[in-house]
Write a protein that holds these residues in place. Sequence first.
Motif, PDB file in Angstrom:
ATOM      1  N   GLU A  22      26.475 -26.833 -10.002  1.00  6.34           N
ATOM      2  CA  GLU A  22      25.420 -27.402  -9.174  1.00  6.34           C
ATOM      3  C   GLU A  22      26.062 -27.869  -7.882  1.00  6.34           C
ATOM      4  OE1 GLU A  22      21.726 -30.332  -9.763  1.00  6.34           O
ATOM      5  OE2 GLU A  22      23.640 -31.347 -10.035  1.00  6.34           O
ATOM      6  N   THR A  23      25.418 -27.596  -6.746  1.00 10.05           N
ATOM      7  CA  THR A  23      25.957 -28.044  -5.470  1.00 10.05           C
ATOM      8  C   THR A  23      24.976 -28.985  -4.779  1.00 10.05           C
ATOM      9  OG1 THR A  23      25.034 -26.198  -4.191  1.00 10.05           O
ATOM     10  CG2 THR A  23      27.219 -25.872  -5.182  1.00 10.05           C
ATOM     11  N   ILE A  24      25.520 -29.963  -4.081  1.00 10.46           N
ATOM     12  CA  ILE A  24      24.734 -30.871  -3.261  1.00 10.46           C
ATOM     13  C   ILE A  24      25.336 -30.835  -1.863  1.00 10.46           C
ATOM     14  CG2 ILE A  24      23.843 -33.213  -2.955  1.00 10.46           C
ATOM     15  CD1 ILE A  24      24.438 -33.745  -5.898  1.00 10.46           C
ATOM     16  N   VAL A  25      24.552 -30.405  -0.876  1.00 11.52           N
ATOM     17  CA  VAL A  25      25.048 -30.281   0.489  1.00 11.52           C
ATOM     18  C   VAL A  25      24.666 -31.524   1.286  1.00 11.52           C
ATOM     19  CG1 VAL A  25      24.965 -28.923   2.612  1.00 11.52           C
ATOM     20  CG2 VAL A  25      24.946 -27.761   0.385  1.00 11.52           C
ATOM     21  N   PHE A  26      25.620 -32.048   2.041  1.00 13.27           N
ATOM     22  CA  PHE A  26      25.419 -33.247   2.839  1.00 13.27           C
ATOM     23  C   PHE A  26      25.628 -32.915   4.309  1.00 13.27           C
ATOM     24  CE2 PHE A  26      26.749 -34.476  -1.346  1.00 13.27           C
ATOM     25  CZ  PHE A  26      25.914 -35.541  -1.669  1.00 13.27           C
ATOM     26  N   HIS A  27      24.648 -33.285   5.138  1.00 16.28           N
ATOM     27  CA  HIS A  27      24.749 -33.065   6.571  1.00 16.28           C
ATOM     28  C   HIS A  27      25.718 -34.102   7.132  1.00 16.28           C
ATOM     29  CE1 HIS A  27      22.297 -32.124  10.488  1.00 16.28           C
ATOM     30  NE2 HIS A  27      23.502 -31.591  10.486  1.00 16.28           N
ATOM     31  N   ALA A  28      26.771 -33.658   7.783  1.00 12.38           N
ATOM     32  CA  ALA A  28      27.854 -34.551   8.209  1.00 12.38           C
ATOM     33  C   ALA A  28      27.462 -35.349   9.452  1.00 12.38           C
ATOM     34  CB  ALA A  28      29.120 -33.753   8.456  1.00 12.38           C
ATOM     35  N   THR A  29      26.454 -36.171   9.303  1.00 14.11           N
ATOM     36  CA  THR A  29      25.905 -36.956  10.411  1.00 14.11           C
ATOM     37  C   THR A  29      26.273 -38.434  10.305  1.00 14.11           C
ATOM     38  OG1 THR A  29      23.872 -37.216   9.131  1.00 14.11           O
ATOM     39  CG2 THR A  29      23.927 -35.431  10.755  1.00 14.11           C
ATOM     40  N   GLY A  30      27.340 -38.743   9.634  1.00 11.81           N
ATOM     41  CA  GLY A  30      27.716 -40.135   9.427  1.00 11.81           C
ATOM     42  C   GLY A  30      27.191 -40.633   8.101  1.00 11.81           C
ATOM     43  N   THR A  31      25.893 -40.770   7.998  1.00 11.37           N
ATOM     44  CA  THR A  31      25.309 -41.183   6.719  1.00 11.37           C
ATOM     45  C   THR A  31      25.500 -40.102   5.665  1.00 11.37           C
ATOM     46  OG1 THR A  31      23.168 -40.406   7.533  1.00 11.37           O
ATOM     47  CG2 THR A  31      23.606 -42.768   7.676  1.00 11.37           C
ATOM     48  N   GLY A  32      25.584 -38.839   6.081  1.00 17.68           N
ATOM     49  CA  GLY A  32      25.807 -37.762   5.119  1.00 17.68           C
ATOM     50  C   GLY A  32      27.149 -37.888   4.432  1.00 17.68           C
ATOM     51  N   GLY A  33      28.195 -38.116   5.215  1.00 18.17           N
ATOM     52  CA  GLY A  33      29.509 -38.311   4.617  1.00 18.17           C
ATOM     53  C   GLY A  33      29.558 -39.552   3.746  1.00 18.17           C
ATOM     54  N   GLU A  34      28.919 -40.617   4.205  1.00 18.36           N
ATOM     55  CA  GLU A  34      28.874 -41.843   3.407  1.00 18.36           C
ATOM     56  C   GLU A  34      28.145 -41.615   2.089  1.00 18.36           C
ATOM     57  OE1 GLU A  34      27.048 -44.844   5.736  1.00 18.36           O
ATOM     58  OE2 GLU A  34      28.679 -44.987   7.178  1.00 18.36           O
ATOM     59  N   ALA A  35      27.037 -40.871   2.148  1.00 14.28           N
ATOM     60  CA  ALA A  35      26.262 -40.611   0.932  1.00 14.28           C
ATOM     61  C   ALA A  35      27.079 -39.825  -0.077  1.00 14.28           C
ATOM     62  CB  ALA A  35      24.978 -39.857   1.286  1.00 14.28           C
ATOM     63  N   THR A  74      34.028 -33.442  10.587  1.00 16.69           N
ATOM     64  CA  THR A  74      33.762 -33.832  11.985  1.00 16.69           C
ATOM     65  C   THR A  74      33.525 -35.317  12.180  1.00 16.69           C
ATOM     66  OG1 THR A  74      32.390 -33.320  13.918  1.00 16.69           O
ATOM     67  CG2 THR A  74      31.270 -33.400  11.782  1.00 16.69           C
ATOM     68  N   GLU A  75      33.052 -36.013  11.151  1.00 14.74           N
ATOM     69  CA  GLU A  75      32.772 -37.447  11.300  1.00 14.74           C
ATOM     70  C   GLU A  75      34.022 -38.235  11.676  1.00 14.74           C
ATOM     71  OE1 GLU A  75      29.208 -37.731   7.974  1.00 14.74           O
ATOM     72  OE2 GLU A  75      31.234 -37.086   7.455  1.00 14.74           O
ATOM     73  N   LEU A  76      35.194 -37.710  11.321  1.00 21.41           N
ATOM     74  CA  LEU A  76      36.439 -38.355  11.724  1.00 21.41           C
ATOM     75  C   LEU A  76      36.578 -38.386  13.245  1.00 21.41           C
ATOM     76  CD1 LEU A  76      38.984 -36.801   9.183  1.00 21.41           C
ATOM     77  CD2 LEU A  76      37.848 -39.021   9.033  1.00 21.41           C
ATOM     78  N   ALA A  77      36.117 -37.329  13.909  1.00 23.33           N
ATOM     79  CA  ALA A  77      36.208 -37.264  15.369  1.00 23.33           C
ATOM     80  C   ALA A  77      35.307 -38.313  16.014  1.00 23.33           C
ATOM     81  CB  ALA A  77      35.845 -35.865  15.858  1.00 23.33           C
ATOM     82  N   ASP A  78      34.118 -38.490  15.478  1.00 24.97           N
ATOM     83  CA  ASP A  78      33.212 -39.501  16.035  1.00 24.97           C
ATOM     84  C   ASP A  78      33.767 -40.902  15.831  1.00 24.97           C
ATOM     85  OD1 ASP A  78      29.967 -38.453  16.557  1.00 24.97           O
ATOM     86  OD2 ASP A  78      31.511 -37.062  15.952  1.00 24.97           O
ATOM     87  N   GLU A  79      34.391 -41.134  14.679  1.00 26.28           N
ATOM     88  CA  GLU A  79      34.995 -42.439  14.423  1.00 26.28           C
ATOM     89  C   GLU A  79      36.148 -42.702  15.392  1.00 26.28           C
ATOM     90  OE1 GLU A  79      36.144 -46.119  12.696  1.00 26.28           O
ATOM     91  OE2 GLU A  79      34.255 -45.003  12.698  1.00 26.28           O
ATOM     92  N   LEU A  80      36.970 -41.696  15.647  1.00 25.15           N
ATOM     93  CA  LEU A  80      38.125 -41.868  16.519  1.00 25.15           C
ATOM     94  C   LEU A  80      37.736 -42.051  17.983  1.00 25.15           C
ATOM     95  CD1 LEU A  80      41.228 -41.772  17.011  1.00 25.15           C
ATOM     96  CD2 LEU A  80      40.965 -39.289  17.330  1.00 25.15           C
ATOM     97  N   VAL A  81      36.826 -41.213  18.461  1.00 20.56           N
ATOM     98  CA  VAL A  81      36.548 -41.157  19.899  1.00 20.56           C
ATOM     99  C   VAL A  81      35.383 -42.051  20.312  1.00 20.56           C
ATOM    100  CG1 VAL A  81      36.091 -39.594  21.841  1.00 20.56           C
ATOM    101  CG2 VAL A  81      37.494 -38.817  19.926  1.00 20.56           C
ATOM    102  N   GLY A  82      34.482 -42.344  19.378  1.00 19.86           N
ATOM    103  CA  GLY A  82      33.348 -43.198  19.718  1.00 19.86           C
ATOM    104  C   GLY A  82      32.030 -42.470  19.796  1.00 19.86           C
ATOM    105  N   GLY A  83      31.873 -41.411  19.009  1.00 20.38           N
ATOM    106  CA  GLY A  83      30.608 -40.695  18.949  1.00 20.38           C
ATOM    107  C   GLY A  83      29.587 -41.423  18.113  1.00 20.38           C
ATOM    108  N   VAL A  84      28.406 -40.830  17.996  1.00 20.17           N
ATOM    109  CA  VAL A  84      27.291 -41.519  17.328  1.00 20.17           C
ATOM    110  C   VAL A  84      27.156 -41.151  15.853  1.00 20.17           C
ATOM    111  CG1 VAL A  84      26.008 -41.727  19.476  1.00 20.17           C
ATOM    112  CG2 VAL A  84      25.639 -39.712  18.034  1.00 20.17           C
ATOM    113  N   LEU A  85      28.014 -40.266  15.352  1.00 16.60           N
ATOM    114  CA  LEU A  85      27.870 -39.815  13.964  1.00 16.60           C
ATOM    115  C   LEU A  85      29.085 -40.159  13.114  1.00 16.60           C
ATOM    116  CD1 LEU A  85      26.141 -36.323  14.395  1.00 16.60           C
ATOM    117  CD2 LEU A  85      25.108 -38.588  14.141  1.00 16.60           C
TER     118      LEU A  85
END
Length: 407
Positions: A211-224, A243-254
């Motif tokens: 069974e697979t569960i796909v998560f949209h890597a929009t910040g909350t997706g990775g957290e979920a 990709t969420e690592l890049a937003d955390e490092l640089v200051g993006g919104v996701l």
Amino acid sequence: MGVVVIGTLDTKAEEIDFARSVVEAQGVDVHVVDAGVLGEPGFEPDTSAAAVAEAADTSLDALREAGDRGEAMTAMGEGAAAVATRLHEESVLDGVLGLGGSGNTSVATAAMRALPYGVPKLMVSTMASGDVRPYVESKDVMMLYSVADVEGLNQVSRTVIANAALAMVGMVANEPDVGVEDRPTIGITMFGVTTPCVQTAREWLEGEGYETIVFHATGTGGEAMEGLVEQGVIDGVLDVTTTELADELVGGVLSAGPDRLEAAGRVGVPQVVSTGALDMVNFGPKDDVPTEFEDRHLHVHNPQVTLMRTTPEENAELGRILAEKLNDATGPTELVLPLGGVSMLDVEGEDFHDPEADAALFDALRETLDDDTVELTEAETDINDEEFALTLARHLDERLRDAGHDP
């Protein structure tokens, strides 16, 4: 079968009592938790505000004496979370309903977020028609806008509160027939620019019986996804899109926060990881991109999303961050590098193609990875190449089978 109602009985007793009466009229037990701090409750709750404060290792008197409303709401949120968790473990709580403004919304949703996914959670709030991420985070919390303030009963508030109460009754009184099967479950992260890879890998894994569960890597997706790993719902992780690592490092919104990419390693579940969409940082509409980035390489993905290409320096730091997180893993871990491009936009001829930036990422990963902890695989293709996707899927399959998770 019981519903826990969380509210401030010093200010919202009438509204909470009305919600309680609607639920009880349907034959469902109600347990009222008082989150009020300033005054005395309008009626006797099942769990007092003093008990909630004590569950947060403080006292109601101490919170009142401090006179700091923000501090008091934080403490009551911690206490309400502890109380709700206990009531759920004791089978008193089958669903939780909250009513209130910003204060009780923060308290009640803190309790909701502490509960496992699947437990019905519904918040009637004056804050529900704005940015609800601070209240919902990555949990299955439902927010219902109160329309009128939760202050007195009238034709609007009665209707909204009654609908919420009946919705909660419907959820706790009926077992959802969702066809849960006893087979290994894999969490997969995806972005629009890594979709072909994920679709190919997902179809292959499901063909093998997972069974697979796909998560949209929009910040909350990775957290979920990582929250479900912690809960034991997910047996293996195919972290295609980090990709969420890049937003955390640089200051993006996701951003998914500083702890992203740590849950699987901490719990020890098998994981196969790649570098999907580390070529980009996410912002909103182009006009909203911070002025400090106005001279950077921007790509308008759609009217609401603007992407910014990561630099060689940022990619090098991302490589070090990703590698250090994987080095701490306690379970089977593999990193697979797509040397031909980390997203649709990063391949030759596309807007974010930047061999220097990619090389900085890959070199930092090679230099930082611990060979004793993490297996490194490199492929000359880009991340959306069919063979690359199948490599990811097959390697995770091998690791899951070795760990005893046969589909």
